[in-house]
Enzyme design. Structure first.
Site, mmCIF file in Angstrom:
data_model
loop_
_atom_site.group_PDB
_atom_site.id
_atom_site.type_symbol
_atom_site.label_atom_id
_atom_site.label_comp_id
_atom_site.label_asym_id
_atom_site.label_seq_id
_atom_site.Cartn_x
_atom_site.Cartn_y
_atom_site.Cartn_z
ATOM 1 N N GLY A 146 0.839 -1.190 0.000
ATOM 2 C CA GLY A 146 0.000 0.000 0.000
ATOM 3 C C GLY A 146 0.865 1.227 0.000
ATOM 4 N N GLY A 147 0.197 2.370 0.167
ATOM 5 C CA GLY A 147 0.905 3.631 0.126
ATOM 6 C C GLY A 147 1.905 3.800 1.251
ATOM 7 N N MET A 148 1.727 3.065 2.339
ATOM 8 C CA MET A 148 2.609 3.238 3.489
ATOM 9 C C MET A 148 3.568 2.075 3.678
ATOM 10 S SD MET A 148 2.052 6.193 4.559
ATOM 11 C CE MET A 148 3.153 6.050 5.947
ATOM 12 N N GLY A 149 3.665 1.151 2.708
ATOM 13 C CA GLY A 149 4.651 0.097 2.850
ATOM 14 C C GLY A 149 4.207 -1.224 2.264
ATOM 15 N N VAL A 167 3.762 -5.426 2.966
ATOM 16 C CA VAL A 167 3.433 -6.290 4.086
ATOM 17 C C VAL A 167 3.767 -7.735 3.733
ATOM 18 C CG1 VAL A 167 1.657 -7.010 5.727
ATOM 19 C CG2 VAL A 167 1.569 -4.721 4.735
ATOM 20 N N LYS A 205 5.416 -5.272 8.320
ATOM 21 C CA LYS A 205 5.236 -4.174 7.385
ATOM 22 C C LYS A 205 6.560 -3.438 7.231
ATOM 23 C CE LYS A 205 2.089 -0.346 6.417
ATOM 24 N NZ LYS A 205 0.864 0.345 6.899
ATOM 25 N N ASP A 256 -8.399 7.256 7.827
ATOM 26 C CA ASP A 256 -8.285 6.515 6.565
ATOM 27 C C ASP A 256 -9.048 5.193 6.640
ATOM 28 O OD1 ASP A 256 -7.512 6.197 3.927
ATOM 29 O OD2 ASP A 256 -5.598 5.263 4.418
#
Length: 853
Positions: A19-22, A24, A39, A132
């Site tokens: 995803g946008g933050m990493g 997994v 993550k 979010d």
């Protein structure tokens, strides 16, 4: 990252998603033999200051939350410039995957939504706004448990935030910054205005809409078009046939103005739970007007009424009230604990005993129409009951024997005034017979409780304890709560006649707190819970019938009295356990609590590993067993049971599995499977079991059927337990000497002594007061640490086992003593430098309730 590569102690198994933050991955923690979700912030992102800050923010936000509907954070690390976050591995699929197969059935959608709202409410209570929420960030396990993920955009806000003031704490953004995912953002997020908990409620409404409609509430060809729809448009019509109550909840969540939405996720969750019970079929207000906009507005305006109606329906134990709902009137107004209350003979007076602001017990009188109350001047006394002739039964010098249950010297005191007349020591309950002449009592002994009526005549005896004695209106039977295990409010509802014939009306309750005969005398009403923490429901039961729900409330409670006119006294109870630890190195207190009711059980000799149980809201019939490092790192769940002790080699946790039947279970602290030991038909009596120094044998207290309690030694490799003391002997804490040869225990006379485990006569243990228990032995085996948990503050003394010489080690007490009646178990290292102590805080308020039936 390829499979087989490592980040710190974690071995990558397979990718799970990105995803946008990493990214997994499924990974394996070789130390504890479990799989986790790992993550990783990729290198190109790790060098970006903002992305790295957001990644670290997610770790801080999620690690601050402990709730069954929020993913658990285990660890955070950095391996050669690559930051990573370790969480529990959720065995299930995302809500997005579920929705790809089409809309959900209404009941299924409500079940998921109510859990999502519970987790959301827990985050808000901790001051965290997710910002979010979307189907991709909601996981559903194979068992149906909902887990909220990805707090990368979380913002720290005041727990009760409802204003639009800009926050500068965790995750705060400058005005004009748009944060979130198009299609699920609230209007204020789209406009770059600050977000508060009501923004999550809007996102929640969009998710619930999608679950029942099978399409998004706000969807455009581009992100800009989706955000424009959020600001200007109403969602498309929901499917025909959707229950109006569900539609109204969705509309109310999706109001454009934050002030018009639900203001609390917890209230929203409670209302949704009510709708789950009826499949969402609760009645809805009439919807007038020909246009789509007017239908939206009318439905949304009635949503608050719908939720209120749902709450009422939940309280009634059916869909909605068939008649007027009950009324609740507050009677007590101090900060502290109301321990008991009764109606006076005139029906307008209420007497109650309470401890305000950490002071001593007192008994107060008030009128139901007045907020004022006055003390009767009986300092240190707790109320038991009031006779029909106007006389009180009280406990003088009241002391706690279980949380806020008290015992003391039973005395009679006229309501009109006069000196107490003492009748009997060590009484935990006393109830007047209808004639106002004689008393039934729960009389406490070192190894048992006896129900006596009249005083001296034993009708029933139990190795557990007895609470809430109540005579039937005709005086021919006594109802009571029978707790099989000491220091535990599990139990059963029973009645006994005056010849001693006992009948169980209802069994298998995880928590029982309050009992009385109904106004008509045809049922016994009681407050109970089948699982989790303290009761939130009152039930009615009669011989030969299943219990029926009388009322369900969103708060823990205790039922204390019912008058013949149907009025009820109950207390609303806020109960929470806490654990504090002080390491030998840091010399400062650290909060080691995990969920809502942690109880410390054992501390390793080096003071670095803590064994504890959780027995609060999230638990079932058995507590959950955890270990954690005292440096504050996350706890590790080992299994279930009443944990007793860590093995000296650190490999095992000794545990009693208390339901459905008693079993001795060894839980591995690392790799391995639980081991069950043969019980040989023994009845396990009290806590205080421990390991012998070789980590191969255990010492515990139990009894054979129809025999007295004694000490037993058992080899964990197999074989029957061996009796290690005479009958009538009970362990007095973590009582085994460092060499494993002596156990400090109480003999049949209640006196502490040192009992050789290999046989031989016990010798006295001088210098220890009768009420004191053993914390543990010192490392050299020359001293024991002792304390009296009924004292608050609680001093711990070091006593020489040969001479009896005492010296004060230190005194333990919480900074705020309000609602704290006794310390939980105190744990020490052999040197006395490292310590963990627990306590429970009980805050309660008294209410008069009319209209229950």
């Amino acid at each position: 990252m390829p499979g087989g590569s490592r980040l710190g102690p974690y071995e990558i198994v397979a990718p799970l998603g990105a995803g946008g933050m990493g990214e997994v991955y499924r990974a394996r923690d070789a130390r504890l033999g479990r799989e986790v979700a790992l993550k990783v912030l990729p290198t190109e992102f790790a060098e970006n200051r903002e992305r790295r800050q957001r990644f670290e923010q997610e770790a801080r936000a999620a690690s601050a939350l402990n709730h069954p509907n929020i993913v658990v954070v285990f660890d955070i690390g950095d391996e050669q410039g690559t930051p990573f976050l370790v969480t529990e591995l959720v065995d299930g699929e995302s809500l997005r995957k579920l929705l790809e197969r089409g809309p959900l059935r209404v009941r299924r959608a409500l079940e998921i939504a109510s859990q999502l709202a519970e987790g959301m409410g827990a985050a808000h209570a901790a001051g965290i706004v997710h910002r979010d929420l979307k189907p991709e960030n909601v996981m559903v396990t194979r068992e149906g448990r909902v887990k909220i993920l990805d707090f990368g955009l979380a913002k720290q806000a005041p727990p009760a935030a409802t204003s639009d003031a800009t926050s500068t704490a965790l995750g705060a953004t400058q005005p004009g910054t748009v944060m979130g995912t198009a299609g699920y953002m609230s209007p204020e997020q789209v406009q770059g205005r600050p977000a508060d908990p009501r923004s999550d409620i809007f996102s929640f409404g969009a998710i619930l809409y999608e679950m029942v409609a099978g399409r998004r509430a706000f969807e455009g060809a581009t992100a800009i078009e989706s955000m424009s729809a959020i600001l200007k448009d109403e969602p498309p019509e929901l499917p025909a046939g959707l229950p109006p109550a569900v539609e109204s909840v969705i509309r109310h969540c999706l109001e454009k103005e934050p002030r018009r939405r639900f203001q609390s996720a917890q209230d929203l969750a409670f209302g949704l739970q009510a709708l789950v019970r009826t499949g969402g079929s609760g009645a809805a207000p009439a919807v007038a007007g020909p246009t789509k906009r007017r239908r939206w507005v009318s439905a949304a305006a009635g949503a608050a009424l719908l939720i209120a109606g749902s709450l009422a329906g939940l309280a009634a134990g059916r869909g909605f009230w068939k008649s007027d709902p009950p009324t609740f009137r507050k009677v007590s107004f101090g900060r502290g604990t109301v321990s008991n209350a009764r109606f006076g003979p005139d029906g307008r007076t209420v007497l109650f005993s309470a401890v305000w602001q950490g002071a001593r017990h007192e008994i107060y009188t008030t009128r139901v129409e007045s907020p004022e109350s006055r003390s009767l001047g009986l300092e240190g006394a707790s109320l038991f009951s009031i006779s029909s002739t106007g006389e009180m039964a009280v406990a003088l010098e009241a002391r706690s024997h279980f949380v806020d249950h008290f015992m003391g010297r039973l005395a009679r005191v006229p309501l009109s005034g006069g000196a107490p007349r003492v009748l009997l020591a060590d009484v935990a309950e006393a109830e007047w017979a209808p004639d106002g002449e004689n008393l039934a009592v729960a009389h406490a002994f070192p190894d048992s409780f006896r129900l006596e009526y009249p005083i001296g005549k034993v009708l029933y005896e139990t190795p557990g304890w007895i609470s809430y004695l109540r005579f039937s209106p005709r005086g021919d039977r006594i109802a009571f709560i029978d707790h099989p295990a000491p220091s535990d409010n599990r139990g059963r509802v029973a009645v006994i006649d005056l010849a001693g014939k006992k009948t169980i009306l209802s069994d298998g309750w995880n928590s029982l707190e309050g009992l009385s005969w109904s106004a008509r005398g045809d049922e016994v009403w009681f407050a109970a819970a089948r699982s989790g923490g303290w009761p939130k429901s009152i039930y009615g039961v009669a011989p030969g019938r299943e219990p029926r729900a009388v009322v369900r409330l969103p708060t823990s409670m205790r039922l204390v009295d019912i008058r013949s006119d149907g009025r009820v006294l109950l207390t609303s109870v806020n109960i929470r356990s806490e654990m504090l630890g002080v390491s030998a190195e840091e010399k400062r207190e650290r909060n080691l609590a995990w969920l809502d009711q942690p109880l410390p059980r054992d501390l390793s000799d080096d003071g670095k590993t803590l064994l504890f149980v959780e027995q609060g809201e999230a638990m079932g019939a058995n507590p959950a067993v955890y270990i954690r490092k005292t440096d504050g790192s996350p706890a590790v769940r080992l299994g279930e049971g009443a944990a007793q002790a860590l093995s000296p080699n650190g490999k095992w946790a000794l545990t009693w599995l208390v339901a459905p039947s008693t079993q001795v279970v060894l839980l591995p602290t690392g790799e391995g499977q639980p081991v069950r030991l043969a019980t040989a038909g023994l009845v396990y009596r009290r806590e205080g079991a421990c390991w012998l120094p070789d980590s191969r044998r255990i010492l515990f207290q139990a009894s054979e059927p129809q025999r007295g309690s004694r000490l037993w030694v058992q080899d964990i490799a197999g074989g029957a337990p061996r009796a290690a003391s005479p009958e009538g002997v009970a362990l007095a804490g973590k009582a085994l000497s460092p060499d494993g040869k002596l156990a400090a225990a109480r003999g049949p006379d209640g006196a502490l002594g040192l009992y050789p485990l290999d046989g031989g006569a016990a010798r006295p243990l001088p210098g220890v007061a009768p009420a004191e228990d053993i914390v543990r032995w010192s490392g050299d085996g020359r001293r024991v640490y002792v304390y009296d948990r009924a004292q608050t503050p609680t001093p711990v003394h070091r006593v020489d086992v040969s001479s009896g010489r005492r010296e004060l080690l230190r005194t333990f007490a919480p900074a705020d003593p309000t609602g704290v009646f006794r310390l939980g178990r105190t744990l020490l290292t052999p040197s006395g430098d490292g310590v963990v102590f627990g306590f429970t805080r009980v805050l309660s308020e008294l209410y008069l309730v009319e209209g229950l039936r």
